[in-house]
Motif scaffolding. Structure first.
Motif, PDB file in Angstrom:
ATOM      1  N   MET A 141      43.926  27.962  49.142  1.00 23.72           N
ATOM      2  CA  MET A 141      42.688  28.689  48.836  1.00 23.72           C
ATOM      3  C   MET A 141      42.289  29.588  50.004  1.00 23.72           C
ATOM      4  O   MET A 141      41.888  30.740  49.805  1.00 23.72           O
ATOM      5  N   GLU A 142      42.421  29.066  51.219  1.00 24.65           N
ATOM      6  CA  GLU A 142      42.049  29.849  52.392  1.00 24.65           C
ATOM      7  C   GLU A 142      42.972  31.048  52.599  1.00 24.65           C
ATOM      8  O   GLU A 142      42.593  32.028  53.253  1.00 24.65           O
ATOM      9  N   ALA A 143      44.185  30.974  52.027  1.00 23.81           N
ATOM     10  CA  ALA A 143      45.140  32.076  52.175  1.00 23.81           C
ATOM     11  C   ALA A 143      45.043  33.094  51.042  1.00 23.81           C
ATOM     12  O   ALA A 143      45.764  34.099  51.054  1.00 23.81           O
ATOM     13  N   LEU A 144      44.165  32.856  50.062  1.00 25.93           N
ATOM     14  CA  LEU A 144      44.050  33.779  48.936  1.00 25.93           C
ATOM     15  C   LEU A 144      43.464  35.113  49.376  1.00 25.93           C
ATOM     16  O   LEU A 144      42.615  35.174  50.276  1.00 25.93           O
ATOM     17  N   ASP A 145      43.917  36.175  48.706  1.00 30.39           N
ATOM     18  CA  ASP A 145      43.318  37.481  48.970  1.00 30.39           C
ATOM     19  C   ASP A 145      42.027  37.610  48.162  1.00 30.39           C
ATOM     20  O   ASP A 145      41.618  36.683  47.456  1.00 30.39           O
ATOM     21  N   ASP A 146      41.386  38.765  48.271  1.00 23.84           N
ATOM     22  CA  ASP A 146      40.102  38.953  47.590  1.00 23.84           C
ATOM     23  C   ASP A 146      40.230  38.793  46.088  1.00 23.84           C
ATOM     24  O   ASP A 146      39.344  38.242  45.419  1.00 23.84           O
ATOM     25  N   SER A 147      41.358  39.280  45.533  1.00 28.45           N
ATOM     26  CA  SER A 147      41.567  39.166  44.088  1.00 28.45           C
ATOM     27  C   SER A 147      41.636  37.701  43.659  1.00 28.45           C
ATOM     28  O   SER A 147      41.003  37.296  42.676  1.00 28.45           O
ATOM     29  N   GLY A 148      42.398  36.897  44.408  1.00 31.44           N
ATOM     30  CA  GLY A 148      42.515  35.482  44.073  1.00 31.44           C
ATOM     31  C   GLY A 148      41.195  34.750  44.188  1.00 31.44           C
ATOM     32  O   GLY A 148      40.876  33.882  43.359  1.00 31.44           O
ATOM     33  N   LEU A 149      40.401  35.092  45.217  1.00 34.18           N
ATOM     34  CA  LEU A 149      39.087  34.455  45.379  1.00 34.18           C
ATOM     35  C   LEU A 149      38.148  34.836  44.238  1.00 34.18           C
ATOM     36  O   LEU A 149      37.357  34.006  43.764  1.00 34.18           O
ATOM     37  N   ARG A 150      38.239  36.093  43.769  1.00 37.32           N
ATOM     38  CA  ARG A 150      37.400  36.501  42.636  1.00 37.32           C
ATOM     39  C   ARG A 150      37.762  35.706  41.385  1.00 37.32           C
ATOM     40  O   ARG A 150      36.891  35.353  40.591  1.00 37.32           O
ATOM     41  N   MET A 163      42.422  42.141  37.127  1.00 36.99           N
ATOM     42  CA  MET A 163      43.720  42.790  36.933  1.00 36.99           C
ATOM     43  C   MET A 163      44.348  43.300  38.226  1.00 36.99           C
ATOM     44  O   MET A 163      45.452  43.827  38.211  1.00 36.99           O
ATOM     45  N   ASP A 164      43.647  43.183  39.366  1.00 40.66           N
ATOM     46  CA  ASP A 164      44.208  43.713  40.605  1.00 40.66           C
ATOM     47  C   ASP A 164      45.013  42.666  41.372  1.00 40.66           C
ATOM     48  O   ASP A 164      45.250  42.803  42.560  1.00 40.66           O
ATOM     49  N   GLY A 165      45.453  41.628  40.691  1.00 39.83           N
ATOM     50  CA  GLY A 165      46.288  40.590  41.292  1.00 39.83           C
ATOM     51  C   GLY A 165      46.968  39.785  40.196  1.00 39.83           C
ATOM     52  O   GLY A 165      46.867  40.114  39.013  1.00 39.83           O
ATOM     53  N   GLU A 166      47.639  38.727  40.598  1.00 39.16           N
ATOM     54  CA  GLU A 166      48.442  37.954  39.654  1.00 39.16           C
ATOM     55  C   GLU A 166      47.773  36.653  39.201  1.00 39.16           C
ATOM     56  O   GLU A 166      48.130  36.111  38.170  1.00 39.16           O
ATOM     57  N   MET A 167      46.817  36.143  39.958  1.00 38.69           N
ATOM     58  CA  MET A 167      46.349  34.787  39.748  1.00 38.69           C
ATOM     59  C   MET A 167      45.717  34.561  38.379  1.00 38.69           C
ATOM     60  O   MET A 167      45.916  33.517  37.766  1.00 38.69           O
ATOM     61  N   HIS A 168      44.955  35.533  37.883  1.00 39.64           N
ATOM     62  CA  HIS A 168      44.281  35.323  36.606  1.00 39.64           C
ATOM     63  C   HIS A 168      45.295  35.253  35.467  1.00 39.64           C
ATOM     64  O   HIS A 168      45.161  34.438  34.544  1.00 39.64           O
ATOM     65  N   ILE A 169      46.309  36.098  35.534  1.00 35.72           N
ATOM     66  CA  ILE A 169      47.341  36.091  34.499  1.00 35.72           C
ATOM     67  C   ILE A 169      48.124  34.777  34.547  1.00 35.72           C
ATOM     68  O   ILE A 169      48.385  34.138  33.513  1.00 35.72           O
ATOM     69  N   LEU A 170      48.494  34.360  35.745  1.00 33.20           N
ATOM     70  CA  LEU A 170      49.254  33.118  35.885  1.00 33.20           C
ATOM     71  C   LEU A 170      48.423  31.925  35.423  1.00 33.20           C
ATOM     72  O   LEU A 170      48.951  31.000  34.782  1.00 33.20           O
ATOM     73  N   TYR A 171      47.142  31.939  35.732  1.00 28.17           N
ATOM     74  CA  TYR A 171      46.276  30.845  35.275  1.00 28.17           C
ATOM     75  C   TYR A 171      46.234  30.793  33.752  1.00 28.17           C
ATOM     76  O   TYR A 171      46.214  29.709  33.162  1.00 28.17           O
ATOM     77  N   THR A 172      46.275  31.961  33.124  1.00 29.15           N
ATOM     78  CA  THR A 172      46.134  32.007  31.667  1.00 29.15           C
ATOM     79  C   THR A 172      47.275  31.299  30.952  1.00 29.15           C
ATOM     80  O   THR A 172      47.064  30.682  29.912  1.00 29.15           O
ATOM     81  N   PHE A 173      48.495  31.388  31.472  1.00 30.58           N
ATOM     82  CA  PHE A 173      49.553  30.659  30.771  1.00 30.58           C
ATOM     83  C   PHE A 173      50.007  29.397  31.499  1.00 30.58           C
ATOM     84  O   PHE A 173      51.105  28.896  31.290  1.00 30.58           O
ATOM     85  N   LEU A 180      36.252  31.659  37.448  1.00 27.45           N
ATOM     86  CA  LEU A 180      36.527  30.433  36.713  1.00 27.45           C
ATOM     87  C   LEU A 180      35.525  29.329  37.013  1.00 27.45           C
ATOM     88  O   LEU A 180      35.545  28.274  36.368  1.00 27.45           O
ATOM     89  N   GLY A 181      34.647  29.577  37.982  1.00 26.97           N
ATOM     90  CA  GLY A 181      33.649  28.569  38.323  1.00 26.97           C
ATOM     91  C   GLY A 181      34.123  27.552  39.332  1.00 26.97           C
ATOM     92  O   GLY A 181      33.504  26.483  39.479  1.00 26.97           O
TER      93      GLY A 181
END
Length: 973
Positions: free
Chosen positions: A764-773, A735-745, A778-779
């Motif tokens: 991928m190399e430009a992702l912050d810690d939240s995006g990398l998590r 929840m500390d970033g946008e990527m998981h929510i965007l991936y969901t829809f 997601l595996g």
């Protein structure tokens, strides 16, 4: 020269001053150093010597063009566009800061980047024999053609049709003065006007088939105040076009008032809205935030998916009894391998309801119409009438043959022991021949034929539509055609003005002006394919329909999804990509020829390569394919059919399931043993996936998960995947970033976009810690992305590997959604991820629809918090903006970059826009434009007038929203 180069040049060669690319880059009156001045003088003199030679050659060039035009004057005896003038100068670079106020120069700067390509001359087309009388000439000789003066039943005011006078007046104003004899015969078929009988009919494209369905559908709605009708179309563009047409048709048409007794017993019906007497036409497509419900329309115009969802909801809610008419347009698509089976699901559910609903199916390409009429228990009507006849031709090795003669060629080939191309061409006499070209660009005989035929049509003042097999082919053909057709001083100034306006409109889009369109539009040529944005395609279609453009080059795949009629249709080849097109697609493309009210005849030319001749001749004489059920192609489609009818409680026992299956088209086109096997396996799979449950008495009911899958319009297999993903997300949502929510829809359906792994690695190399998590959760492994970027292959041989590959693709698309939600324009995202603009825009729209489905999925599953999060990001995706702009983005015309510019200029709320003078908004709209080109005062004034009109729309929209907000505040107090 070095002291004042520009002044000296202007005094010496005044007529060519603006042609000097060297002078244009030195401001008027500027000076140069002595060394640089000597070098500049040498280059300058060389340029003017070459330019003078080009001016002389231009005179010879024009003489040649004029002689060719005179030779081609015999094309249908049509008047030639006036030819005159001067050779066009070198183009101005689009972003030059020193553009002088010169009309010709403005046109050049708008139309090209860098130096203008040299003009070419299209090959002559020479008649070899006197053509046989055409169908049109034979028909024209008959003076006894029925009219409403001799047959009153050809008038829409004929008493038998019982149409209200305002409706007839609206149709008259739209150009429908009377109907054709075949339309009369069809409408007067048994039980059609009173709605007691279904109808399946076939008529050629352009034959007026839509009017029959419109009349029957509107009669149902006008005769019963509670009645509703659905018109179902395959493509969003067709839905939008039909909504506009029907709203014009029903404007000011009132339904019969309720009887006082009905008002006493049903006050909620007649008091529910102030426009109760009007016929409300609503379009259903995409994933709009404001979702119209069953009560919000009288005539719903829907895509396949939206119609299926509406009907499911109405059956489940018990409102379906108000549905009195359903029109299934393009009925031949019922066996389309991708989406057509949805038509079968819709019709079968309606057949299973047991109440009266008139179904009207129509198509231009129905071969086995009898099986469809049997399936729908419908009256059948078939006609081959076209108000504008079409002459069809085959173009082979520079020779033009009548299509009718290809049957003889085919017969000769079948009798020949050696089927060679030489044997195929001996048995037919060509009508005309296209001379070989001396230009190296036109050495390919097929391309030379396309260019020559397009040029002949455009120079005669008619519209031409060219179909190509690829997007690159469209752009290439458009560029070459633009180099041979009349342009510049050869044209009427009014036409040039329209093309300048089109360039201005395209330039004002968020995507800016495509450089190839900038090159071709001044010549009246454009392309039209799925790689373009919707706004670009709409502007080009409108300009072509209005006569500003004479040539449009489109992909074959858009033949059924566009309404661009033309005097002449040219098929660059008979392939779509690498595959040969089918008879139905060929019929669709040919059906674009002949424009009622503008052309007396239509013409089609299929240009054929030597290696394809036998296949093309066979294609031209092939019968239309037999229509069959789309449910047979994949048992998972029977899964969806069964899950839907169980979920909406249309069936609940094995006996009712069998009765439902007997009403499908599948039951008429497949064996009962095979059908039963599919039904058995589908029920087992649905039980195993947890979508339905059963008791010992073979009674079935949908589970909460099954209802969620149906509510979100997912395929069962996709629904199972989404459920697994959501269950995992609910355990640990980042929840500390946008990527998981965007991936969901991000859509789970297979999209045409492929992964550019180098771009994936970079992002991928430009992702912050939240995006990398999120990636780790997601595996997804960085080592895999790095390996793929170096040329590796992603394994997809096992179910587990396929699911993993699916997750990689979804995450890659989610990266694009992240950029779109953070105000990166569509064209910038397209460039960043090496994708066409239209593909990115399609992804954006698909995601909006999928997000709406995911919200319903979460709500049905009881995951309210997740639904709220997705709803917020759905708003951001639709606005293309961050959260602080969501309020502004509700205003018409204000999205993404425009919203940010308004926000930064102090208009932070809807109220501030509502209270602003529209004139105050014009400078801000100018600031929001993607390019800043200096234009002459007259064009600038015209441009400002357009922006003022846009500002007025923005102000009106903001006022409506503000008033609504204030009313809501009063209601809440």
């Amino acid at each position: 020269m070095g002291e004042n180069h520009a002044t000296s040049c202007a005094s010496r060669v005044e007529p060519h001053y603006f042609d000097c690319v060297l002078c244009r880059h030195i401001p008027h009156g500027s000076t140069l150093g002595s060394d640089l001045a000597a070098l500049f003088d040498s280059a300058h003199n060389t340029f003017h010597s070459a330019n003078a030679m080009e001016q002389k050659q231009g005179i010879l060039h024009r003489t040649t063009v004029e002689s060719v035009a005179v030779q081609q004057r015999g094309f249908r005896n049509a008047p030639l566009a006036p030819l005159s003038g001067s050779k066009r100068s070198f183009s101005e670079t689009a972003d030059s800061p020193h553009i002088e106020p010169n009309k010709h120069l403005d046109f050049q700067s708008a139309s090209s980047v860098g130096r203008e390509l040299p003009r070419l001359i299209a090959s002559d087309i020479v008649a070899l024999s006197i053509p046989l009388p055409s169908e049109y000439s034979q028909r024209k000789a008959i003076s006894a053609t029925p009219t409403s003066a001799t047959d009153r039943s050809l008038s829409l005011s004929f008493a038998r049709y019982a149409l209200p006078e305002p409706l007839v007046s609206n149709l008259n104003a739209l150009g429908v003065k009377e109907i054709y004899p075949w339309q009369k015969q069809c409408l007067l078929g048994p039980g059609l006007l009173d709605g007691t009988r279904n109808l399946v009919y076939s008529a050629p494209t352009g034959g007026g088939k839509s009017l029959v369905a419109d009349i029957l559908m509107l009669k149902r709605v006008l005769e019963d105040r509670n009645a509703k009708a659905l018109l179902i179309l395959p493509y969003v563009a067709l839905v939008q076009e039909k909504v506009r047409w029907l709203r014009n048709v029903v404007q000011d048409v009132k339904r019969k008032p309720l009887h006082p007794d009905e008002r006493d017993t049903k006050p909620q019906v007649w008091q529910k809205r102030p426009d109760e007497d009007n016929v409300r036409v609503v379009g259903f497509f995409g994933g709009g935030k404001i979702r119209a419900t069953w009560l919000d329309f009288d005539v719903g115009v829907c895509t396949f998916e939206k119609a299926n969802m509406l009907i499911n909801t109405a059956i489940d809610d018990g409102n379906i009894t108000n549905l009195k008419a359903v029109v299934l347009d393009e009925l031949h698509m019922v066996d389309d391998d991708h989406r057509g089976y949805l038509m079968e699901l819709i019709a079968t559910k309606l057949l299973s309801l047991g109440h009266d609903v008139q179904m009207i199916g129509m198509s231009a390409t129905l071969a086995n119409i009898d099986i469809l009429s049997t399936w729908l228990s419908a009256h059948t009507y078939k006609t081959f009438y076209r108000p504008v006849p079409v002459e069809e031709h085959l173009v082979y090795e520079g020779k033009i043959y009548p299509a009718s003669s290809t049957r003889c060629i085919l017969k000769a080939a079948s009798q020949s022991q050696q089927t060679t191309s030489s044997a195929l061409e001996l048995d037919s006499q060509p009508l005309r021949t296209i001379r070989a070209s001396h230009h190296k660009e036109f050495q390919d005989p097929v391309l030379n034929a396309v260019i020559a035929l397009a040029n002949e049509t455009a120079r005669s003042g008619y519209g031409v539509l060219v179909f190509c097999s690829s997007r690159q082919g469209c752009e290439s053909d458009a560029r070459l055609i633009s180099r041979v057709v009349p342009q510049g001083n050869e044209l009427d100034p009014a036409i040039l003005e329209k093309r300048l306006d089109l360039l201005g409109d395209l330039r004002s889009l968020a995507t800016g002006l495509d450089p190839i369109l900038a090159e071709t539009i001044p010549a009246g040529v454009a392309f039209h394919h799925a790689g373009m944005t919707i706004e670009e395609r709409d502007l080009i279609s409108t300009a072509y329909d209005g006569g500003a453009l004479k040539v449009v080059v489109a992909t074959c795949s858009l033949a059924a999804g566009i309404n661009l009629p033309a005097r002449r249709v040219i098929l660059h080849n008979a392939r779509m990509g690498r595959d040969m097109i089918g008879p139905s697609m060929l019929r669709q493309m040919r059906g674009r020829a002949g424009r009622k009210g503008k052309d007396e005849i239509g013409e089609t030319y299929l240009c054929c390569r030597k290696c394809d001749l036998e296949d093309v001749v066979e294609l031209m004489n092939a019968d239309l394919p037999q229509v069959s059920s789309g449910l047979t192609t994949d048992k998972h489609r029977i899964q969806r059919a069964l899950l839907e009818v169980v979920s909406i409680r249309l069936v609940n026992t094995r006996e009712s399931i069998n009765d439902y299956i007997r009403k499908t088209l599948l039951s008429l086109s497949s064996t009962s043993d095979l059908i039963q096997d599919h039904v058995e396996s589908s029920l087992r799979d649905l039980l195993e996936m947890g979508f339905i449950k059963s008791d010992n008495f073979d009674s079935y009911v949908a589970t909460q998960l099954g209802k969620a899958v149906v509510a979100s319009s997912l395929e069962p297999e996709d629904g199972a995947f989404v459920h697994r993903e959501m269950q995992r997300a609910l355990q640990a949502f980042v929840m500390d970033g946008e990527m998981h929510i965007l991936y969901t829809f991000t859509p789970v359906q297979e999209l045409s976009a492929s992964i550019n792994w180098q771009v994936f690695r970079s992002e991928m190399e430009a992702l912050d810690d939240s995006g990398l998590r999120v990636m780790m959760f997601l595996g997804l492994k960085p080592t895999v992305v790095n390996r793929m970027a170096q040329g590796g292959n992603l394994k997809e041989s096992t179910p587990a590997e396929k699911e993993t590959a699916r997750i990689y693709r979804r995450f890659y698309l989610a990266l694009q959604l992240r950029d779109l939600c953070n105000e990166m324009p569509v064209h910038v995202v397209a460039r960043k991820y090496d994708m066409p603009r239209g593909t990115v825009q399609t992804l954006e729209q698909t995601c909006q629809g999928f997000a709406a489905g995911m919200i319903k999925f979460c709500e049905q599953m009881g995951w309210g918090a997740m639904a709220a999060i997705l709803d917020h990001f759905s708003d951001r995706l639709r606005a293309g903006a961050k959260a602080d702009l969501l309020a502004l983005a509700k205003v018409t015309f204000i999205k993404s970059r425009t919203a940010r510019v308004f926000y930064d200029n102090g208009f932070k709320t809807v109220a501030s826009l509502a209270n602003a003078d529209p004139k105050e908004l014009v400078p801000i709209l100018m600031q929001a434009q993607p390019t800043k080109l200096r234009v002459k005062s007259k064009d600038e004034q015209k441009y400002e007038e357009k922006l003022l009109a846009k500002a007025q729309v923005i102000s009106d929209s903001a006022n409506r929203l503000w008033q609504s907000e204030m009313q809501q505040d009063l209601d809440d107090e």
